[in-house]
Design an enzyme around this catalytic site. Structure first.
Site, PDB file in Angstrom:
ATOM      1  N   LYS A 120       1.161  -1.346  -0.017  1.00 53.29           N
ATOM      2  CA  LYS A 120       0.433   0.352  -0.109  1.00 53.29           C
ATOM      3  C   LYS A 120       1.151   1.249   0.015  1.00 53.29           C
ATOM      4  O   LYS A 120       1.756   1.218   0.797  1.00 53.29           O
ATOM      5  CB  LYS A 120      -0.803   0.118   1.237  1.00 53.29           C
ATOM      6  CG  LYS A 120      -1.843   1.377   1.034  1.00 53.29           C
ATOM      7  CD  LYS A 120      -2.565   1.290   2.708  1.00 53.29           C
ATOM      8  CE  LYS A 120      -4.394   2.187   2.686  1.00 53.29           C
ATOM      9  NZ  LYS A 120      -4.483   1.725   4.029  1.00 53.29           N
ATOM     10  N   SER A 148      -9.758   2.201   3.452  1.00 54.39           N
ATOM     11  CA  SER A 148      -8.946   3.021   1.942  1.00 54.39           C
ATOM     12  C   SER A 148      -8.672   1.393   0.978  1.00 54.39           C
ATOM     13  O   SER A 148      -7.258   2.543   0.672  1.00 54.39           O
ATOM     14  CB  SER A 148      -8.110   3.840   2.864  1.00 54.39           C
ATOM     15  OG  SER A 148      -7.204   3.525   3.966  1.00 54.39           O
ATOM     16  N   SER A 163     -10.531  -0.062   7.001  1.00 54.19           N
ATOM     17  CA  SER A 163      -9.178   0.473   5.766  1.00 54.19           C
ATOM     18  C   SER A 163      -8.607  -1.763   4.970  1.00 54.19           C
ATOM     19  O   SER A 163      -8.642  -1.340   4.144  1.00 54.19           O
ATOM     20  CB  SER A 163      -8.852   1.544   6.070  1.00 54.19           C
ATOM     21  OG  SER A 163      -9.153   2.382   5.936  1.00 54.19           O
TER      22      SER A 163
END
Lengths: 492, 95
Positions: free
Chosen positions: A78, A160, A184
């Site tokens: 990420k 997210s 997330s």
């Protein structure tokens, strides 16, 4: 033969040991998948050359009979984790061109275990969002498509960690890192039909992870099986003196915890999670999950978490407050974007106006307001007091039960464009995941079934602080019972 | 507590984010919706409840007061939009 990109971490590692294929072959297969799937927009930065270099090093180590737990396994990161010399954006315009001169603790550990990094994954800007639509680099597309007849546009992957979930589901990466401040990791895992665990606060070092809300943020693995989550969490976890909130506790062998034996465990079913307007199919899946655990010898127990309804409003005070402080560092001086101004203050204001997107600005402004003179007690302290009550709810429940079972999210993935005009509707995505962050507990999402439209739905297992082992064990039993083998139609 | 245009302007200044005059009404409206929603917390009696200070019950560690890092000015300045002579540069702040 099974496609190399369909393997689990465990199977790929065994295949490398058995010389069925090389790390370079495995990496090339994933680079080809990455090329083919570019339309999903899962990556912000691809690093195929670096990946091949590292894979060759892995092959050399494997040839000598050496190699770490993740040796030669292609994963993706990420883009909230700082990676030395590799662009790190947090999905924001304001970090334009930022190449960290250091490596985050989590990525250092992954590389030390032999993992091969394919690149940096798209996310909501500064991890603020539940649909991966707030990234400066554009939305990520969910590789799952609804059944014909349920015609809608492309679906969101959740957020997210949307790029992470999409890449793992679409077989671009064997696994990915995510971060979870209010859901997330777990909500996108649910939306994309994969496994994701948010560890206990303090289990995984936050050093080198771009901060959103420091008292809530935790990094964790996103994988296709519970066993893979256990393997990868074992590598990511552990005490780090560079993060003063990192817990000086030993890391158990999470993989060994997956015994499949949950006989006698008490599983809490919180009545307050039966929220209004919850789709029938999600309630049905939850009941099915309860039956699966009962059939495996566990005892479901109804529990009450009375403060549940206040978790979201508490979160939307505390998280923006912490974000407004954390994001003060983006000022156009030290790194990233600078927009000139006549004075120093105007340079700050211009830079932050151009560099932050609408949702980030909204949260920074809310956070600034609730921390400002005259409002601090009414909003921020009030929220911190109710946070204490939320944590007490869980403490009381864990006197009676060993784990808690809930749905992960109140819906399946929705279309890009839905819920966009109403921040509050978007926030409701995290109604089942946010309380877990507020209480600092571990939470796991396991894919457990499909909606009527053919979209994945997850169940969440919540555990006691630092008891990821039980959470994973219960998750493993759900995984076996659910036998979730569906895969997304879209690979590009 | 409703956010009027002047309050939006004030918190935007505190947050160092330029918000054009024309956008202040709409933004104030959005922020008001969120604030109105969080005000449901007022119905919870928290008179004897301490605010949470730490989510896990661990004692914060104390570090030895020694230098463990430093002398990396080049690394620190590498990402700066403006740097000169080993310093960050900013617009002139002294008249």
């Amino acid at each position: 033969m099974v496609e190399l990109t369909d393997l689990t971490l465990a199977a790929a590692r065994a295949g490398l040991d058995a010389r069925e294929f090389s790390a370079v072959e495995l990496t090339k297969a994933h680079i080809a998948a990455m090329d083919q799937a570019r339309a999903l927009n899962a990556f912000i930065t691809e690093t195929p050359d670096l990946a091949l270099e590292r894979a060759a090093e892995s092959d050399a180590r494997l040839a000598k009979g050496e190699g770490g737990v993740l040796e030669g396994l292609p994963i993706a990161i990420k883009d909230l984790f700082c990676t030395k010399g590799v662009l790190t954006t947090a999905g924001s315009h304001i970090l334009d061109g930022f190449k960290p001169p250091y490596e985050s603790t989590v990525t250092s550990k992954l590389w030390a275990a032999g993992a091969v990094g394919l690149g940096k994954l798209n996310l909501d800007e500064f991890a603020m969002g539940s649909a991966n639509i707030t990234s400066y680099y554009g939305p990520v597309i969910n590789p799952w498509t609804p059944h014909a007849g349920a015609a809608r546009g492309p679906l969101v992957p959740g957020g997210s960690s949307g790029g992470s979930a999409a890449a793992v589901a679409a077989r671009i990466a064997l696994a990915a890192t995510g971060t979870d401040t209010g859901g997330s990791i777990r909500q996108p895992a649910s939306f994309c039909g994969i496994v994701g665990i948010k560890p206990t606060y303090g289990r995984v070092s936050r050093w080198g992870v771009v901060a959103f809300a420091s008292s809530l943020d935790q990094a964790g693995p996103m994988t296709r099986t519970v066993e893979d989550a256990a393997i990868m969490l074992g590598v990511m976890a552990g005490h780090d003196p560079k993060d003063s909130t990192s817990a000086p506790m030993p890391v158990p062998d999470f993989r060994a915890a997956l015994t499949g034996d949950i006989r006698g465990l008490k599983i809490g079913i919180p009545r307050e999670y039966r929220v209004d307007n919850m789709p029938v199919e999600i309630d049905r899946l939850w009941q099915q999950g309860i039956e699966w655990l009962r059939a495996a010898g566990a005892e479901p127990v109804e529990i009450s978490l009375p403060m549940t309804k206040y978790a979201l409003p508490v979160y939307y005070i505390i998280a923006p407050a912490e974000a407004s402080a954390n994001l003060a560092r983006y000022d156009g001086v030290k790194f990233g974007l600078r927009v000139p101004g006549a004075s120093l203050d105007e340079m700050y204001e211009n830079t932050r106006a151009a560099g932050f997107g609408a949702e980030v600005k909204r949260r920074v402004l809310i956070g600034t307001y609730v921390l400002s003179a005259g409002y601090y007690d009414a909003y921020y302290l009030k929220a911190q007091r109710i946070r204490t009550l939320i944590a007490r709810d869980f403490e009381a429940a864990f006197q009676k039960v060993d784990a808690i079972l809930t749905p992960t999210a109140p819906s399946a993935a929705f279309a890009i464009g839905e819920k966009m005009d109403d921040p509050l509707a978007m926030y409701l995505n995290d109604v089942f995941t946010v309380p877990v962050n507020l209480a600092g507990l571990p939470g796991l999402s396991v894919p457990a079934g499909l909606s009527a439209d053919g979209l994945p739905l997850g169940l969440q297992v919540i555990g006691r602080a630092f008891d990821e082992a039980t959470v994973l064990r219960v998750g493993g039993v759900l995984e076996t019972a659910a036998a979730f083998t569906a895969t997304p139609a879209r690979r590009g | 507590m409703a956010l009027d245009k002047a309050t939006v302007a004030r918190i935007a200044t505190l947050a160092r984010i330029k918000v054009p005059e024309a956008d202040r009404d709409a933004l104030g409206h959005e922020l008001n919706n969120i604030l109105h929603w969080v005000e449901q917390l007022d119905e919870v009696d928290t008179a004897d409840v301490p605010p949470m200070a730490s989510v896990v019950h661990l004692t914060q560690p104390l570090r030895d007061d020694v230098v463990t890092d430093g002398a990396r000015a080049d690394d620190v300045l590498k990402n700066a939009p403006g740097a000169a002579h080993g310093f960050f540069t900013v617009p002139k702040v002294i008249e």
